[in-house]
Scaffold this active site. Structure first.
Site, PDB file in Angstrom:
ATOM      1  CE  LYS A 283      -3.975  -1.796   2.617  1.00  0.00           C
ATOM      2  NZ  LYS A 283      -4.998  -1.574   1.587  1.00  0.00           N
TER       3      LYS A 283
ATOM      4  NE  ARG B 214     -10.912  -9.761  -2.335  1.00  0.00           N
ATOM      5  CZ  ARG B 214     -11.317  -8.891  -3.266  1.00  0.00           C
ATOM      6  NH1 ARG B 214     -11.712  -9.318  -4.465  1.00  0.00           N
ATOM      7  NH2 ARG B 214     -11.345  -7.606  -3.002  1.00  0.00           N
TER       8      ARG B 214
HETATM    9  N1  BES Z   1      -8.332  -3.713   4.206  1.00  0.00           N
HETATM   10  C1  BES Z   1      -8.389  -3.301   2.860  1.00  0.00           C
HETATM   11  C2  BES Z   1      -9.652  -2.496   2.544  1.00  0.00           C
HETATM   12  C3  BES Z   1      -9.752  -1.168   3.240  1.00  0.00           C
HETATM   13  C4  BES Z   1      -8.878  -0.149   2.952  1.00  0.00           C
HETATM   14  C5  BES Z   1     -10.774  -0.943   4.127  1.00  0.00           C
HETATM   15  C6  BES Z   1      -9.001   1.079   3.580  1.00  0.00           C
HETATM   16  C7  BES Z   1     -10.903   0.274   4.751  1.00  0.00           C
HETATM   17  C8  BES Z   1     -10.029   1.287   4.488  1.00  0.00           C
HETATM   18  C9  BES Z   1      -8.370  -4.516   1.941  1.00  0.00           C
HETATM   19  O1  BES Z   1      -7.583  -5.560   2.378  1.00  0.00           O
HETATM   20  C10 BES Z   1      -7.832  -4.070   0.623  1.00  0.00           C
HETATM   21  O2  BES Z   1      -6.701  -3.686   0.577  1.00  0.00           O
HETATM   22  N2  BES Z   1      -8.676  -4.157  -0.412  1.00  0.00           N
HETATM   23  C11 BES Z   1      -8.282  -3.761  -1.717  1.00  0.00           C
HETATM   24  C12 BES Z   1      -8.759  -4.818  -2.690  1.00  0.00           C
HETATM   25  C13 BES Z   1      -8.220  -4.650  -4.087  1.00  0.00           C
HETATM   26  C14 BES Z   1      -6.716  -4.878  -4.093  1.00  0.00           C
HETATM   27  C15 BES Z   1      -8.910  -5.631  -4.994  1.00  0.00           C
HETATM   28  C16 BES Z   1      -8.928  -2.419  -2.026  1.00  0.00           C
HETATM   29  O3  BES Z   1     -10.068  -2.190  -1.620  1.00  0.00           O
HETATM   30  O4  BES Z   1      -8.263  -1.590  -2.642  1.00  0.00           O
HETATM   31 MN    MN Z   2      -5.573  -5.359   1.783  1.00  0.00          MN
END
Ligand code: BES
Ligand code: MN
Ligand code: ZN
Length: 497
Positions: A279, A353
């Site tokens: 990230k 997931r």
């Molecule tokens: N934990 C995150 C989602 C999230 C980010 C929730 C910020 C609340 C605040 C999750 O694991 C994630 O990174 N999801 C990605 C999925 C994508 C790579 C398909 C997302 O939402 O960008």
């Molecule tokens: Mn994530």
């Protein structure tokens, strides 16, 4: 944090405490019953009203010091707006705001003056429950790591309901709400700890400790056990971290022996760096909150047991840390989940997931009445809904009906988003059964839900927690984890009790 709760019939002039909280509706400021309260503050309230500094509009709050002859230190005048528009959420919001304002002036003992019409409208039990929950949740603040404590922020010591019309209902409603709020605040504590101190193992330990002496049986599957059970998806996520993954199982049997349980699964990523698909650094610290699904389930099942609900309930917390270590999962790797389905990992940041794939597959062994999972799963859900509502996904009519009743009863806001074969198309892989990403910029919450659906073979719903934490102090809550989901789980369980 637990405060005493009582009801009292004392005269206004006799009652002791740090603050008297009194409610007023718009257009009703001339009624005779307010003269007595005005007397406590030596007529300063009527002066405030005359100056139009207080009109009883919703969320208007004025705190005035009392005259020296009375035993209460101050009065907090709270506007509720037009009486016909007051509902649970208006009342809860206004009281939460009032308690936060009171807390700022060294308040620990609270007296709430009932308004009989309001108590009747909301029902005594619910009126007391909302008040108690508002006090417990709004004054909660996470100060563990601050060595110089803010002397003004006290925890509540007592809550007294004055002049209620149904003391018995008020007492039981307040007690129930206090139990739920205590579990919610424990759940918030789990989330507010920094990830370095809240690893999968310490999360498991905290759950064990909190459930000691309750009717919840806690079991923990370690990595070796999970390996033997074919849980390749959560183990894949955990590979890049030095912290060991833990599958925490909470079992509560309050119902008949053979009643099918409701199973709640929670995403428990104690820190989500994104893994190799790392990230950006901005706001990455907030990813200590990526275990709030697990924390909601832990708090929810804990509360269900504390209330002694006549229902069987199970919590499954899929806990792991998502890190980019040398042995981390790579984009392109293929994992096999417990239900034998293969998953092409195209983005290691779509890890929630993956851990849920094994938790949901495992839930099948309970032959559940239904399963609901809670997860901070996608940023896309926040884009779609903002941070007030959490997203809800199901194709099961009964789960939907239960969820809609529970969101109303609990006040935990959810809004339904679509799920269906259209989105299952989005997760088709060329080399495995499914892939862990959808289509760029398209319905990310729905394709994530469609992914989870592949690991369910029972009635199921999914909650994507867009509403889970606040980054700054708000008017109704201090910053940090907000406890979303705990009351919702209690309400779902209550529907089957
Ligand atoms: N934990 C995150 C989602 C999230 C980010 C929730 C910020 C609340 C605040 C999750 O694991 C994630 O990174 N999801 C990605 C999925 C994508 C790579 C398909 C997302 O939402 O960008
Ligand atoms: Mn994530
Ligand atoms: Zn995540």
């Amino acid at each position: 944090m637990s405060f005493e709760i009582d009801v009292s019939k004392e005269e206004l002039g006799e009652i002791e405490g740090d603050v008297l909280v009194a409610f007023f509706c718009e257009g009703e400021l001339s009624e005779a019953r307010f003269e007595e309260v005005d007397g406590l503050v030596g007529g300063a309230f009527s002066a405030t009203v005359r100056n139009r500094d207080f009109e009883g509009k919703v969320n208007q709050i004025v705190v005035l010091p009392t005259v020296k002859e009375v035993k209460i230190k101050r009065v907090c005048f709270v506007g509720l707006g037009e009486r016909k528009k007051i509902d649970s959420s208006v009342y809860f919001g206004a009281t939460s705001r009032a308690f936060i304002v009171c807390q700022k002036s060294k308040t620990a003992s609270y007296v709430v003056l009932s308004d009989s019409k309001l108590e009747k409208k909301l029902k005594s039990h619910h009126f007391a429950g909302l008040t108690t929950k508002a006090l417990a949740l709004s004054t909660y603040h996470f100060g563990k790591y601050i060595t110089k404590k803010d002397a003004r922020l006290l925890d509540p010591q007592s809550l007294v309901f004055l002049s209620v019309s149904d003391a018995k209902s008020v007492k039981s409603g307040a007690a129930r709400a206090q139990t739920i709020a205590a579990s919610a605040n424990w759940s918030r504590d789990l989330g507010n700890h920094p990830a370095g101190d809240m690893t999968p193992k310490s999360l498991a330990d905290d759950v064990r400790r909190a459930c000691k002496g309750t009717a919840v049986k806690v079991r923990v599957l370690d990595e070796e056990k999970m390996k033997s059970m074919g849980m390749g998806a959560i183990l894949g996520v955990s590979k890049g971290s030095v912290e060991e993954a833990q599958m925490v199982i909470m079992e509560y049997k309050g119902g008949k022996k053979d009643d099918a349980p409701i199973v709640f699964c929670g995403k428990g990523i104690t820190f989500d760096s994104g893994g190799i698909s790392i990230k950006p650094s901005s706001k990455m610290d907030e990813m200590k909150f990526d275990m709030l699904g697990a924390a909601a389930v832990a708090g929810g099942v804990h509360a269900v047991a504390q209330l002694g609900l006549k229902v069987n309930a199970v919590g499954i917390l899929a806990c792991a840390e998502n890190m980019p270590g040398a042995s981390a999962l790579r984009p392109g790797d293929i994992l096999t989940a417990r239900n034998k389905k293969t998953i092409e990992v195209l983005n290691t940041d779509a890890e929630g997931r993956l851990v849920l794939a094994d938790a949901l597959s495992y839930a099948a062994k309970y032959k559940p009445k239904y399963v609901v999972d809670f997860a901070t799963l996608t940023g896309a859900c926040i884009v779609a809904l903002g941070t007030h509502y959490s997203g809800f996904f199901t194709q099961d009519k009964n789960v939907r009906t239960n969820m809609m009743k529970a969101t109303k009863a609990s006040g935990d806001p959810v809004w339904e988003l679509p799920l269906g074969s259209e989105y299952t198309e989005h997760i088709k892989s060329k080399v495995a059964d499914v892939k862990n990403t959808g289509r760029r910029g398209q319905a990310g919450g729905s394709s994530a839900a469609a992914f989870l659906q592949e690991f369910t073979d029972y009635s199921w719903g999914h909650v994507d927690m867009a509403n889970a934490w606040n980054t700054s102090d708000g008017p109704t809550l201090h910053c940090g984890a907000n406890g979303f989901g705990v009351h919702l789980i209690v309400s779902l369980a209550s529907l089957s009790a």
